[in-house]
Scaffold this motif. Structure first.
Motif, PDB file in Angstrom:
ATOM      1  N   UNK A  62       0.942  -1.149   0.094  1.00 47.91           N
ATOM      2  CA  UNK A  62      -0.006  -0.081   0.118  1.00 47.91           C
ATOM      3  C   UNK A  62       0.922   1.238   0.024  1.00 47.91           C
ATOM      4  N   UNK A  63       0.522   2.230  -0.892  1.00 49.07           N
ATOM      5  CA  UNK A  63      -0.298   2.052  -2.057  1.00 49.07           C
ATOM      6  C   UNK A  63       0.022   1.027  -2.939  1.00 49.07           C
ATOM      7  N   UNK A  64      -0.734   0.541  -3.882  1.00 46.12           N
ATOM      8  CA  UNK A  64      -0.460  -0.301  -4.893  1.00 46.12           C
ATOM      9  C   UNK A  64       0.642   0.190  -5.863  1.00 46.12           C
ATOM     10  N   UNK A  65       1.689  -0.593  -6.337  1.00 49.53           N
ATOM     11  CA  UNK A  65       2.282   0.005  -7.114  1.00 49.53           C
ATOM     12  C   UNK A  65       1.870   0.377  -8.699  1.00 49.53           C
ATOM     13  N   UNK A  66       0.910  -0.015  -8.883  1.00 53.87           N
ATOM     14  CA  UNK A  66       0.122   0.129 -10.183  1.00 53.87           C
ATOM     15  C   UNK A  66      -1.578  -0.185  -9.865  1.00 53.87           C
ATOM     16  N   UNK A  67      -2.446   0.466 -10.190  1.00 51.40           N
ATOM     17  CA  UNK A  67      -3.966   0.311  -9.867  1.00 51.40           C
ATOM     18  C   UNK A  67      -4.560  -0.433 -11.059  1.00 51.40           C
ATOM     19  N   UNK A  68      -5.080  -1.632 -10.986  1.00 55.76           N
ATOM     20  CA  UNK A  68      -6.041  -2.232 -12.112  1.00 55.76           C
ATOM     21  C   UNK A  68      -7.382  -1.899 -12.069  1.00 55.76           C
ATOM     22  N   UNK A  69      -8.112  -2.510 -13.014  1.00 57.56           N
ATOM     23  CA  UNK A  69      -9.658  -2.186 -12.933  1.00 57.56           C
ATOM     24  C   UNK A  69     -10.518  -2.419 -11.724  1.00 57.56           C
ATOM     25  N   UNK A  70      -9.797  -3.610 -11.247  1.00 54.05           N
ATOM     26  CA  UNK A  70     -10.619  -4.182  -9.908  1.00 54.05           C
ATOM     27  C   UNK A  70     -10.551  -3.495  -8.858  1.00 54.05           C
ATOM     28  N   UNK A  71      -9.148  -2.736  -8.632  1.00 56.96           N
ATOM     29  CA  UNK A  71      -8.799  -2.072  -7.293  1.00 56.96           C
ATOM     30  C   UNK A  71      -9.545  -0.480  -7.566  1.00 56.96           C
TER      31      UNK A  71
END
Length: 475
Positions: A62-71
């Motif tokens: 956290x925070x994610x390195x990259x955000x996908x459609x689900x997150x």
């Protein structure tokens, strides 16, 4: 002198009334400036959002390195104001259930009389009296009222899922637009570099007298067009990012420095299970389930109006202290259905039930039509994307062969650049076809209100497991 029984009764009534628990009003003013400051302070790495995502998704960092459609979808469901509106509307419907379940309050009617003909004596001329009226509902009216409110609350609960899907749909569209804009900017930047190299070579050849001024001018015009297209692509990318921030319920600057995963857009779905899509949609779409709940509410409303043909009973016990004499009375009240038998409200309720049934059937037909059109559109777009893939693969092989020939000295660098320009154009065409295919997939997902996956049809388990009944803090 003995205490007056009437005063005792009145005193008890006052004590009971004072002891009754009452809800007090608490003002909650809205300050536009403060609301704007709170909105501007929103960000994707907020601790509250982290707790929400951890409860709904397995996140290691956290925070994610990259955000996908689900997150991003979970973040939008947490942050977007439309979800707060839907939850508030469900809260109103739940309040209606409380209202429907309340019983009529008894009424207390004190009366004070005076005997003007009473002779002067120690006997008081005042005649206090008190009566209590109790209303008793008959014919199951309260049960029908509760059932109607329960169905309306259920419809509002399903509307939360409709709002959630609208939020997800806008988010996916904005994310796809951001992906397309970013890829277009990269391709146009590459095309600009290739065209600039062509112009440089042609300028050298022009100085050597090997090409005409016209050829150099045409190359320069193409280069200028590439530069303008690259500038427009950068503008479109920034506009797409602004739309993405709005779809998330965030200010634009909250996305600065945030990385996104576009893996779900890079390859279209290999197959469309049309039959399963149709069956899932006509059974599980939230607006269809909400329409069914509204129809059930109209049934209960009709039952309530029919039950209102039968009068309620009103009991009226009373007490009178006629100077020194205690007198008790018992009254019974009924409304005789002579002039009105509630036929008008019954007819209205029947018409509303018919309307509700018609609205459901119309919605179902519209959904089926949208599904059929979306399936065919999706299949055609996927065929086009496949053709663009094949074309790009062929151009890639040609570019590899041209580089080999260039290394062998068989062709000039200018010829190689021409092949690479063609490959870049093919990549742009392939990107356009891919975006069209993903847009078609999005329309199919909207028609079915459920995402597609390469492994086949995915049922939205959130509907079955938890539903929309959980508040944001409880999710």
């Amino acid at each position: 002198m003995k205490k007056n029984p009437f005063l005792k009764i009145m005193g008890l009534a006052v004590v009971l009334a004072a002891a009754a628990a009452c809800i007090r009003f608490h003002p909650k003013p809205i300050a536009p400036v403060k609301a704007m400051e709170d909105f501007e302070a929103r960000r994707l790495d907020a601790p509250e959002l982290r707790d929400f995502l951890l409860r709904n998704q397995d996140i290691k960092d956290w925070p994610p390195a990259a955000w996908d459609i689900k997150s991003l979808t979970l973040a939008a469901l947490y942050l977007h104001p439309d979800m707060d509106v839907a939850r508030a509307q469900w809260g109103v419907a739940r309040g209606g259930r409380i209202t429907a379940g309340e019983r009529p309050n008894p009424s207390l009617n004190p009366v004070l009389g005076y005997n003007t003909t009473s002779p002067r004596s120690e006997v008081t001329p005042w005649i206090p009296e008190i009566s209590l009226e109790l209303a008793i509902e008959t014919a199951g009216k309260r049960g029908y009222r509760i059932a109607e409110a329960r169905h309306l609350s259920e419809a509002a609960r399903w509307n939360i899922l409709s709002a959630a899907w609208e939020v997800r749909s806008r988010l996916r569209g904005a994310l796809l637009e951001a992906y397309a804009a970013g890829e277009t900017e990269t391709l146009l930047s590459g095309a600009q570099k290739l065209q600039a190299e062509i112009v440089r070579i042609l300028e050298l050849q022009k100085e050597a007298g090997e090409v005409s001024v016209y050829d150099l001018t045409q190359a320069r015009l193409t280069l200028n067009g590439s530069r303008l297209a690259a500038i427009e692509a950068a503008r479109a990318k920034e506009e797409a990012m602004a739309r993405l921030a709005a779809a998330l319920g965030l200010p634009r600057r909250a996305l600065d420095g945030v990385n996104f995963l576009f893996d779900s857009f890079r390859r279209p779905e290999p197959e469309i299970p049309a039959g399963e899509v149709r069956r899932h949609a006509v059974v599980n779409r939230s607006d269809i389930l909400a329409a069914l709940s509204e129809y059930a509410a109209s049934q209960s409303a009709l039952q309530l109006e029919i039950a209102k043909q039968y009068p309620d009973i009103r009991l009226g016990p009373g007490y009178q202290l006629d100077q020194t004499d205690s007198k008790w009375t018992l009254g019974l009240g009924l409304v005789r259905p002579i002039l009105s038998r509630n036929r008008g409200p019954i007819a209205e309720a029947e018409a509303r039930r018919t309307e509700s049934a018609a609205r459901f059937l119309a919605l179902q037909a519209r959904v089926v039509g949208e599904l059929d059109a979306a399936v065919e559109d999706c299949r055609s777009a996927l065929l086009k994307a496949q053709a663009a893939d094949d074309l790009l693969a062929n151009l890639t092989r040609q570019e590899v062969a041209a580089r080999t020939r260039r290394e062998a000295g068989e062709i000039s660098k200018l010829e190689l650049l021409g092949v690479q320009i063609e490959l870049n154009a093919g990549a742009e065409a392939r990107l356009g076809a891919l975006v069209q295919a993903q847009e078609a997939v999005g329309r199919l997902e909207n028609a079915a209100q459920s995402p597609l996956d390469v492994r086949g049809w995915i049922t939205n388990k959130a509907r079955e497991d938890s539903g929309p009944a959980k508040e944001r803090k409880d999710d």
